[in-house]
Design an enzyme around this catalytic site. Structure first.
Site, PDB file in Angstrom:
ATOM      1  N   ALA A  10      56.010 -28.308 -17.819  1.00 58.13           N
ATOM      2  CA  ALA A  10      55.869 -27.317 -17.185  1.00 58.13           C
ATOM      3  C   ALA A  10      57.016 -26.012 -17.338  1.00 58.13           C
ATOM      4  CB  ALA A  10      56.800 -27.946 -15.745  1.00 58.13           C
ATOM      5  N   GLY A  11      58.271 -26.310 -18.120  1.00 64.44           N
ATOM      6  CA  GLY A  11      59.281 -24.976 -18.496  1.00 64.44           C
ATOM      7  C   GLY A  11      58.518 -23.542 -18.891  1.00 64.44           C
ATOM      8  N   ARG A  38      64.875 -17.467 -22.607  1.00 71.23           N
ATOM      9  CA  ARG A  38      65.004 -16.713 -23.255  1.00 71.23           C
ATOM     10  C   ARG A  38      63.835 -17.142 -23.883  1.00 71.23           C
ATOM     11  NH1 ARG A  38      69.328 -20.968 -25.156  1.00 71.23           N
ATOM     12  NH2 ARG A  38      69.701 -19.156 -26.581  1.00 71.23           N
ATOM     13  N   GLN A  63      53.400 -29.293 -11.675  1.00 65.40           N
ATOM     14  CA  GLN A  63      54.906 -29.458 -11.443  1.00 65.40           C
ATOM     15  C   GLN A  63      54.544 -27.837 -10.973  1.00 65.40           C
ATOM     16  OE1 GLN A  63      58.456 -29.968 -13.268  1.00 65.40           O
ATOM     17  NE2 GLN A  63      59.389 -30.373 -12.101  1.00 65.40           N
ATOM     18  N   THR A 118      64.282 -32.367 -13.677  1.00 66.18           N
ATOM     19  CA  THR A 118      63.288 -33.430 -14.319  1.00 66.18           C
ATOM     20  C   THR A 118      62.580 -34.503 -13.980  1.00 66.18           C
ATOM     21  OG1 THR A 118      65.527 -34.505 -15.384  1.00 66.18           O
ATOM     22  CG2 THR A 118      64.937 -32.804 -16.789  1.00 66.18           C
ATOM     23  N   GLY A 163      74.531 -34.609 -22.954  1.00 60.79           N
ATOM     24  CA  GLY A 163      75.398 -35.633 -22.392  1.00 60.79           C
ATOM     25  C   GLY A 163      75.589 -36.856 -23.109  1.00 60.79           C
ATOM     26  N   TYR A 194      22.243  -7.632 -42.624  1.00 61.54           N
ATOM     27  CA  TYR A 194      22.164  -7.468 -40.866  1.00 61.54           C
ATOM     28  C   TYR A 194      21.668  -6.188 -41.097  1.00 61.54           C
ATOM     29  CZ  TYR A 194      24.181  -6.203 -36.718  1.00 61.54           C
ATOM     30  OH  TYR A 194      23.811  -5.872 -35.402  1.00 61.54           O
TER      31      TYR A 194
END
Lengths: 463, 463, 463
Positions: C11-12, C16, C75, C81, C143, C389
């Protein structure tokens, strides 16, 4: 930045470049090094510029003439940086009361902000000289800036420095702001009492300090400003550095560059977000590209304006204007003064020149459109040629909206093809065709039976 | 370097190359690795060379035959380096009394100077064997050179070395000078008493020392001489290294190479100062380029001589000669045996072959010039074809000075176009045209009014 | 891997990137990032996938529709998240009793093996959550995984970590296996009580542990799996990394790639050993190339099958099939639906489309073959055009085996050229030619003497 002027040193040969060209004309991304220095001056509102020429002076002067108005002073002998600036004596005298920037013509990474900030400090501190400096991780080889509480005490060259001095990592960038009158006076005091027998510009510092005047140092934020090139390899390194800086700028603007290793983009190019640059594309100066385009692979664009959603696949495009939603290539050649309106398709092996090509028109393959005014929704069959040159003069073809040109049609200019007119394939059209008419100029087909047997018999005889 | 000969080991498969080709034929910058080794030998005046072939022996032998005279000895089984040299027994016996260089065929960075200097030391020291060595920052995996005061004491392989020995950073480069007679004798003493069950050439060192003869070590100045390739990735790394070395050489000579990342230049190319090589240009072997040229982008040049101030833009040029001040491309194809005189312009989508094109002549677009003798200042209109093949034989066109060929002219060879003659656009010329005459072969144009309406009616019916 | 499903976060916006396109559609080697993630899921037999869309949802959904069957949950607001996964509530409820992979759509280096191995550990350990982790030399910003003897105790974000915790170099890869029912329950417990005011998916860990369930960590072997792109520059870096990984794979397979710096090969390309890829070649998706070929320089191949020993020199080839021993280029354009049989030669400035070209046929230059069925051993003279053609409809040409088309022949489709038939150069062929006959349609040549003098007189008058 009123009351400023500049002296640009551009007399050097650059022996290691092994070139007939003077060093300051060596190019980085299609622009001579001196042009970057001039742009930085102009960007800092320094408009009165004297360039010191010497080696291949005519070449430098002729280039300068092509890009603006400059004062020129020739340095006939190479007797040092101080001597070079002495050549600008008349220029300096006319600028009495002002500040003069003295800068080398081969430092393409200099920028306006540094020049402005250095000048601001020059004024704020009331300096007679402000040396632009840079801090380097490895200062070896450069003149070290020795400061004291008043500003700069001296500049020590590598060979002359003691251990303590050589530890200093602030170096002389070779760019200076001078009070003009102090400079004139100091130049008068320069001597050649040194191992090289040259007049050193840096000796003006000592002379100035001895007069009780102040010499300051402005430390540039980015040490790139000192980068110069003494060899082709250096030049390549500078060019690669600038190439990558420019690519980063376009990344930041939302341009997609796929495998940037072989992509060259001139500093002045404007490219819209969501445009994709495919490998090995060269965008030279004077180019504006819209958004959503796909440029490349292997395309060259110069001095052209490209709209949105344009495809230029393996195409070279010079001095032309391409509107939006145009699809060109692979292998097309857009020569100068072509205007291509929206939703045009030019396919493989198509060349254009000095023509306007109307909206929705197509030329799919093996076609030359030169000196022509082409309407909307025209169909060029394969192999069509606008015959614009009769061996003496060039003429134009005018092709109306909706015209259909059969394959391998020659249009002998001057000629006008009416709206919705047709040409029969293989016709050489010498006369105008009215709107909605068919122009045909070809012989009737005959079949000659048994030809192959005769032909092969011929072959057998000859063999 | 009299009294020398060489044995080149070229029997290996190079399993990790995953190739049907033998490893020594793997190419670096368009030249098989073994050719570099041979060049180094020739440059050191070693002319009598025996090549040991094995894997795909025919391919190696056939390549060797194409480039010179070599003795061949086949190694039918792969039983070690000693075994490979044993295959050259006859060759060695014929060279009794001389010195023999033993070298691997897949070490393209070896050079003549190293071979000469090593031989000089071999003679000066009176060695029976002189091992060429190199010093590496990281010697892991290589055989270490253990020296004593007499020279080399032994070579210790990685798996056999003690801690002290493995610290030695001088390694066996795999290249040796042998006294031929000592070598023959030592080969006779080799056994397969080792874990691999192979005959090791390095075992000759111990055998030689045991005879009281001397083994020396010549340390190469540049450790690149040991570089070889066991995989495609290695080969790519070697190729990139050589590519950059060559580019540096041209930088030093004053050649400008813009974004060298995608430029390939064969080792033998000669390029004049102030020539610019644009990105993605490939210069294969046998090329000489003058000064002031602009080659590329995207050009390929092979086996050709190019004068001064020539532009080759996105052009491929093979086995041809181009004089000075010629401007070609973009998108041109110069096929073999074309000679292009000065001040010629060949533009987009032009192909030439087996022709001479006179001074000042131009073919701007979509033209084929094959098997033709073209005079000076000839103008080829767009779409011209020299029809050189009648389905059975090839014939030539002769086009006089100053001729003007209208667009889409076919010249059916053999045919002669006189000086200053013209052809009308769209003409198929089967007969000679006298000087200053116009040749015309086309039907008169008719216009059929109202065609478009009928055509569109047809469309409507069908839809 | 039965009883599994996946939720992909897509969904992000990727602010940037400065793009109108959603981030997960940003391409790496011609394939959107989300497609790599989907491929990894499919490779791990995870077929039931729900994609959470948001920014430019329609674009993502439309792309997904083009490549398979996916559940979609939108979303509408960007609230973290955890919030994104909440959007998949219906999907999760339908998958009660299973395990669900939660993964970001912009991690193109994820691979099936990691997903499978993590799931195996998830089951083996009886975890309610298994976090995929990676070990980084520099974990700053990620994290940190804080483990205890039971598994994972918590994940500490950079800003919240104490000194000890920040030393941990195992980080959260952002990919998780969840027991579906536990996840549903835990999502219900999420709050926005944090500085960002968002629902954090990682808060489910604490909630799960508090229920006395187990949270484990699966450490991926290769930390590349975490790589994502937040900017064009990141995207370029990922693309270069994958480009080089793919090139290494082909090196290992025995493909020779010369100066790989500018070569792009899509992940799915299959290339035979001993094929050489020359610089600046782009191989897009859907390509199979045999062995012994030479592709490039400057070639583009997409969605095509190429046999053995094929040369594609500076050629673009789309959606076509080329048999073995075919030689094409330089400067050729193979448009979709061309089938080129063995031993065909197509030279410079040749374009094909929607045609079958028989064995041994040649078209050396400046030719267009479209909508045609071409037999064996046909010779196309230079400048031939199949006129397919008529301005209203497209028709086919049929050209029999052994036919010889003279230069600048137009074949007006529909038309049939018999076996071994000839056309005279410069003829426009409107009617069928029987086998072995010659079709000729051209005017007889006349020569008009003295034309040049008159012409030049004309010039003089005008000047």
């Amino acid at each position: 930045m009123g009351n400023t002027c500049a002296v640009i040193l551009a007399a050097g040969k650059g022996t290691r470049m092994k070139s007939k060209k003077p060093k300051v004309l060596a190019e980085i991304l299609f622009k001579p090094m001196i042009h970057y220095v001039i742009d930085a001056c102009k960007g800092a509102d320094i408009d009165d510029i004297c360039v010191i020429t010497g080696f291949e002076a005519e070449a430098v002067e002729s280039y300068l003439e092509s890009i603006g108005n400059f004062k020129i002073a020739r340095q006939l002998e190479q007797k040092g940086t101080g001597h070079a600036v002495m050549m600008a004596k008349d220029f300096l005298e006319k600028n009495s009361g002002k500040d003069v920037l003295v800068i080398c013509g081969d430092t393409p990474f200099i920028n306006s902000q540094t020049l402005k900030d250095a000048h601001k400090q020059h004024k704020d501190e009331g300096n007679a000289i402000t040396v632009v400096t840079a801090k380097l991780d490895n200062p070896t080889g450069y003149g070290r800036i020795i400061r004291n509480s008043n500003g700069i005490e001296k500049i020590v060259e590598q060979k002359d420095g003691n251990e303590e001095e050589l530890k200093v990592n602030e170096i002389n960038a070779g760019t200076y702001w001078f009070d003009v009158d102090n400079l004139i006076e100091a130049l008068g005091g320069l001597t050649t009492n040194n191992s090289q027998g040259e007049y050193y510009l840096t000796d003006t510092i000592d002379l100035t300090l001895k007069k009780g005047k102040k010499v300051g140092g402005f430390t540039a934020q980015n040490s790139d400003i000192i980068l110069g090139a003494n060899s082709r390899k250096d030049l390549h390194a500078l060019s690669e550095k600038m190439r990558l800086d420019i690519i980063d700028k376009h990344f930041a603007n939302g341009v997609e560059i796929v495998s940037a290793g072989s992509v060259l983009i001139a500093p002045d190019a404007k490219i819209g977000a969501d445009t994709t640059i495919l490998p090995n594309t060269i965008i030279k100066s004077g180019v504006t590209i819209g958004s959503g385009c796909v440029i490349g692979p292997n395309s060259v664009v110069e001095d052209s304006t490209i709209g949105d959603n344009v495809i230029l696949n393996a195409t070279q495009c010079y001095s032309s204007k391409i509107h939006s939603n145009v699809n060109i290539g692979p292998f097309a050649h857009i020569r100068p003064n072509t205007e291509i309106k929206s939703v045009v398709h030019l396919g493989a092996f198509v060349e254009t020149k000095n023509s306007v090509i109307g909206e929705g028109t197509g030329a799919s393959h093996l076609t030359y459109i030169g000196d022509s005014d082409v309407g909307k929704n025209v169909n060029f069959g394969c192999g069509c040629v606008t015959v614009n040159y009769d061996g003496v003069n060039k003429h134009r073809c005018v092709i109306g909206d909706g015209a259909f040109l059969g394959c391998n049609t020659n249009l002998i200019a001057p000629v006008t093809i009416g709206e919705d007119a047709y040409t029969a394939a293989g016709s050489t059209i010498t006369n105008d065709i009215p709107a909605e008419a068919l122009g045909i100029a070809r012989a009737r087909q005959e079949n000659k039976p048994g030809f192959s047997a005769k032909k092969l018999a011929g072959r057998n005889k000859k063999v």
